[in-house]
Enzyme design. Structure first.
Site, PDB file in Angstrom:
ATOM      1  N   GLU A   1      42.146  29.687  40.018  1.00  0.00           N
ATOM      2  CA  GLU A   1      42.716  28.376  39.664  1.00  0.00           C
ATOM      3  C   GLU A   1      44.090  28.200  40.308  1.00  0.00           C
ATOM      4  O   GLU A   1      44.622  27.109  40.359  1.00  0.00           O
ATOM      5  CB  GLU A   1      42.910  28.275  38.139  1.00  0.00           C
ATOM      6  CG  GLU A   1      41.646  28.238  37.338  1.00  0.00           C
ATOM      7  CD  GLU A   1      41.920  28.507  35.854  1.00  0.00           C
ATOM      8  OE1 GLU A   1      43.097  28.539  35.423  1.00  0.00           O
ATOM      9  OE2 GLU A   1      40.926  28.717  35.130  1.00  0.00           O
TER      10      GLU A   1
ATOM     11  N   ASP B   1      44.093  47.827  33.494  1.00  0.00           N
ATOM     12  CA  ASP B   1      44.002  49.149  32.884  1.00  0.00           C
ATOM     13  C   ASP B   1      42.603  49.406  32.317  1.00  0.00           C
ATOM     14  O   ASP B   1      42.005  48.508  31.700  1.00  0.00           O
ATOM     15  CB  ASP B   1      45.029  49.192  31.739  1.00  0.00           C
ATOM     16  CG  ASP B   1      45.224  50.572  31.161  1.00  0.00           C
ATOM     17  OD1 ASP B   1      45.688  51.453  31.895  1.00  0.00           O
ATOM     18  OD2 ASP B   1      44.927  50.775  29.965  1.00  0.00           O
TER      19      ASP B   1
HETATM   20  C1  NOJ Z   1      45.389  54.296  31.917  1.00  0.00           C
HETATM   21  C2  NOJ Z   1      46.871  54.304  32.079  1.00  0.00           C
HETATM   22  O1  NOJ Z   1      47.183  54.502  33.425  1.00  0.00           O
HETATM   23  C3  NOJ Z   1      47.367  55.403  31.183  1.00  0.00           C
HETATM   24  O2  NOJ Z   1      48.724  55.672  31.407  1.00  0.00           O
HETATM   25  C4  NOJ Z   1      47.118  55.011  29.763  1.00  0.00           C
HETATM   26  O3  NOJ Z   1      47.494  56.073  28.908  1.00  0.00           O
HETATM   27  C5  NOJ Z   1      45.640  54.733  29.527  1.00  0.00           C
HETATM   28  N1  NOJ Z   1      45.087  53.917  30.568  1.00  0.00           N
HETATM   29  C6  NOJ Z   1      45.454  53.992  28.233  1.00  0.00           C
HETATM   30  O4  NOJ Z   1      45.934  52.686  28.342  1.00  0.00           O
END
Ligand code: NOJ
Length: 587
Positions: free
Chosen positions: A302, A237
């Site tokens: 790993e 993310d």
């Molecule tokens: C991207 C994620 O896909 C989204 O849903 C989220 O709100 C933001 N990152 C923050 O983590």
């Protein structure tokens, strides 16, 4: 155009992209034989996929009970959005314990059962790692708040003094992706106003300080925790946000839609100066992140077998994005430029060319994606006649609301094109049913922090997150054993239900199934793209090995010889390809 890359790249340093790729003759879209180079990966949004207990929220046992339907669909892997312990302020992207399952979704034992069931069905499992920020309820943050200024605990996050004589002006002018300032002032244990902390997203999601080796060390352990449980990789993310520009200079985004990095602007007619300015955003795409990804890559290495690391990184242009998927960093990155490409033959052709050129220049596969849990579903977006910035969503008052039939027609054609392309493709749960965005959610039901932080100016992402329909005649359309659903499901979703489409010729579900089966049969994922010219400006035609794909982006039918038809995204009458329709023919 054809491209060539060396077959033996060991690390990014070994490779220099050829100056003029148009002179290349051999077509190699990616190097290596790892499963993820050609995989079709299905995104499960756990709270909206299937509920086992009828509490209205999807869970891990619910997912396990429905996995067979995904192997029958023909996908190779599932990626699960976060199911970790979380106060759910941003639907689980606010993690308070990275090594446990939130009770709302089940237990670690449920997770293990889900993984072994998936593996038995031949499906790989990818989990979502959220390293840019934690929840404010995470023990690391609670300890940081309790610790004095300048302490090692504070240094885990981005605490700074405010400006002005009393420190009551935020350290800079940055605005949160979800609206409002990117800074929150703390209160000291004695009640006096304290330092500020940075949060790119919601106030409940403080950013970690990735310059701090302690933070890096914690995540090595977290990755190993899940790898030890058998996961096949991670979707990472906000991979483009972890390192911020030194000095945290003031910055004002030049265009709306720049919030996640500006990729929403790609494919539309945007001033190049604006795109340039977006790239210089001090909190997105900083080159300091590459060191982190090399370290993560080494942790995955790993483990035996091919593990995947996929970047959620809203970075423009594609040449810059390609730096993220060099051989010792990510395996692949979401191609958001492709996702937002306008519905025209010319723009589609150039984004496909640019993507293959950019990704293959470092030996990585191109990826393709049309929908996810952050954007308006493509069965709606492709017929939307207004610009909606990424994440803003649409609702009852949005002007230019799309025609559902046109949207679905285009979505089916777009998916047929996408699944014919070499590389790896991502599907978002419900798109195989042709689900549109829910544009009529009552405001009282909305939960996305965007809705609240923009004082109800932006609808946010709830419209693409409504629990999906499985059985037309059951309460909650079979989402769970009761009528409960954490976001209300539209009353007219019966015909979209999986059981209403199963075995029905021409249904969207059967179109996806056929496309996935043909893609596998003809190895399209490891194939090549050769354009075929001569069908006119609204028609795109390509050959990928034994399959020829023709898409009519125009408003009128085009006369074509349609012999040896393998797949049609819509009904074909006579020898004409209707508007917004794609066909696959035997080459
Ligand atoms: C991207 C994620 O896909 C989204 O849903 C989220 O709100 C933001 N990152 C923050 O983590």
């Amino acid at each position: 155009m054809k491209y060539r890359v060396p077959m033996t790249i060991e690390s990014a340093e070994d490779f220099t992209a050829p100056a003029d790729q148009s002179e290349m003759t051999e077509v190699i879209t990616s190097t290596g034989s790892e499963w993820w180079r050609t995989a079709v990966i299905y995104q499960i949004y756990p709270r909206s996929f299937a509920s086992s207990n009828g509490d209205g929220i999807g869970d891990l046992p619910g997912i396990t009970s429905r996995l067979h339907s995904l192997s029958e669909l023909g996908v190779d892997a599932v990626w699960l959005s976060p199911f970790f312990r979380s106060p759910q302020k941003d639907a689980g992207y606010d993690v308070s314990d990275y090594c446990d399952v939130d009770p709302m979704f089940g237990t670690l034992a449920d997770f293990d059962t889900m993984v072994s069931t998936a593996h038995d069905l031949g499906l790989k499992v990818i989990v979502d790692m959220v390293p840019n920020h934690t929840s404010d309820q995470h023990v690391w943050f609670q300890e940081a708040l309790a610790a004095p200024e300048g302490s090692p605990e504070r240094d885990r996050y981005m605490f700074h003094d405010g400006k002005g004589p009393n420190g009551d002006i935020a350290p800079n002018n940055w605005e949160s992706v979800f609206g409002g300032p990117m800074w929150e002032r703390t209160t000291n244990p004695d009640g006096t106003p304290g330092q500020w902390y940075l949060h790119i997203f919601d106030v409940s999601q403080p950013d970690l300080n990735w310059e701090n080796p302690w933070v890096r060390e914690q995540f090595f352990g977290i990755l190993r925790f899940w790898l030890d449980r058998g996961v096949d990789g991670f979707r990472v993310d906000v991979a483009h946000g972890m390192i911020k520009e030194e000095g945290l200079p003031d910055y004002t985004p030049p265009v709306e839609g720049a919030s996640m990095g500006g990729t929403a602007a790609v494919g539309t007619d945007v001033d190049p100066d604006i795109v340039e300015a977006i790239q210089e955003t001090p909190y997105w795409g900083h080159s300091g992140v590459h060191e982190i990804w090399r370290e993560w890559n080494a942790v995955l290495a790993e483990y035996e077998g091919d593990r995947v690391m996929a970047a959620e990184a809203w970075v423009d242009p594609l040449e810059k994005m390609a730096l993220w998927v060099r051989p010792d960093e990510f395996s692949q990155a979401f191609n958001f430029g492709y996702m937002f490409t306008e519905w025209t033959a010319a723009t589609m052709r150039s984004i496909v060319d640019e993507s293959i050129a950019a990704f293959s220049s470092v030996g990585a596969p191109s990826t393709w994606v049309l929908s996810n849990h952050d954007v308006v579903r493509h069965a709606t977006r492709l017929a939307l006649h207004v610009d909606v910035p990424q994440g803003a969503g649409i609702g009852p008052m949005t002007k230019g609301k799309p025609d559902t039939a046109e949207g679905l027609r285009r979505a089916r054609a777009a998916t047929s094109l996408m699944l014919s392309l070499p590389g790896s493709a991502y599907l978002y749960q419900g798109e195989e049913l042709g689900l549109p965005e829910d544009m009529d959610l009552p405001d009282s039901a909305r939960q996305d922090p965007t809705w609240f932080r923009t004082n109800h100016e932006k609808y946010g992402r709830d419209g693409c997150r409504v629990p999906i329909p499985w059985e037309a005649d059951k309460p909650s359309y079979g989402f769970g054993p009761s009528a409960k659903s954490w976001l209300p499901q539209p009353a007219d979703w019966g015909p979209y239900a999986r059981d209403a489409q199963e075995g029905v010729a021409g249904s969207t579900l059967e179109l996806y199934r056929s496309a996935l089966a043909l893609r596998a049969e003809h190895n399209l994922g490891s194939g090549t793209v050769e354009w075929i010219d001569g069908y006119g400006p609204d028609v795109l035609a390509l050959r990928n090995g034994a399959v020829t794909v023709i898409v009519n982006f125009g408003a009128v039918a085009v006369e074509l010889p349609l012999d040896d038809l393998l797949l049609a995204s819509d009904g074909i009458v006579g020898g004409a390809l209707p508007a917004d329709t794609a066909v696959w023919l035997r080459s």
